[in-house]
Design an enzyme around this catalytic site. Structure first.
Site, PDB file in Angstrom:
ATOM      1  CB  CYS A  89      -0.956  -0.012   1.194  1.00 19.57           C
ATOM      2  SG  CYS A  89      -0.137   0.147   2.796  1.00 19.57           S
ATOM      3  CD  GLN A  90       1.888   6.180  -0.920  1.00 20.50           C
ATOM      4  OE1 GLN A  90       1.321   5.793  -1.934  1.00 20.50           O
ATOM      5  NE2 GLN A  90       3.110   6.689  -0.963  1.00 20.50           N
TER       6      GLN A  90
END
Length: 123
Positions: A89-90
């Site tokens: 994810c980020q």
């Protein structure tokens, strides 16, 4: 300090520790290790980006498939339980949550990329 305050502080500490401790059965790798994993995957791994479609469209790693976190369990039947699932994810928080969900759903080979996309560009 009252008993109520001590209980609140203890709960906050437990919550922080629970978020930091890696999930049992989930392998943790960093971005440098991910680069090596991708070179040697040979079709034996599934690379999943759990960010939103907008985030994925803005920047993603070639070879990763976008399944947003809120849709992951609904789409988990499209994933093979026989192959390792590598999640990103980020920052690593949503992919860690996704890792826990997949483990509870019966996936045995699950890997989380610590630091997520925010660390990818530095390698």
């Amino acid at each position: 300090m009252g008993t109520f305050n001590i209980i609140i502080i203890a709960l906050i500490i437990l919550f922080i520790v629970w978020r930091i401790i890696p999930t049992k059965g989930v392998r943790q790798i960093n971005a440098a290790q991910l680069k090596e994993e991708m070179k040697n995957a040979n079709g034996h791994k599934q690379f999943i980006d759990v960010r939103t479609p907008g985030e994925f469209k803005g920047n993603h790693i070639r070879g990763f498939r976008n399944i947003p976190l809120d849709q992951l369990l609904l789409s988990s039947d499209s994933l093979s339980k026989d192959k390792e699932v590598v999640l990103i994810c980020q920052s690593g928080m949503r992919s860690d949550k996704a890792s826990k969900s997949l483990r509870k759903s019966g996936f045995e080979k699950v890997t989380n990329v610590k630091g997520g996309m925010s660390t990818w560009s530095s390698y």
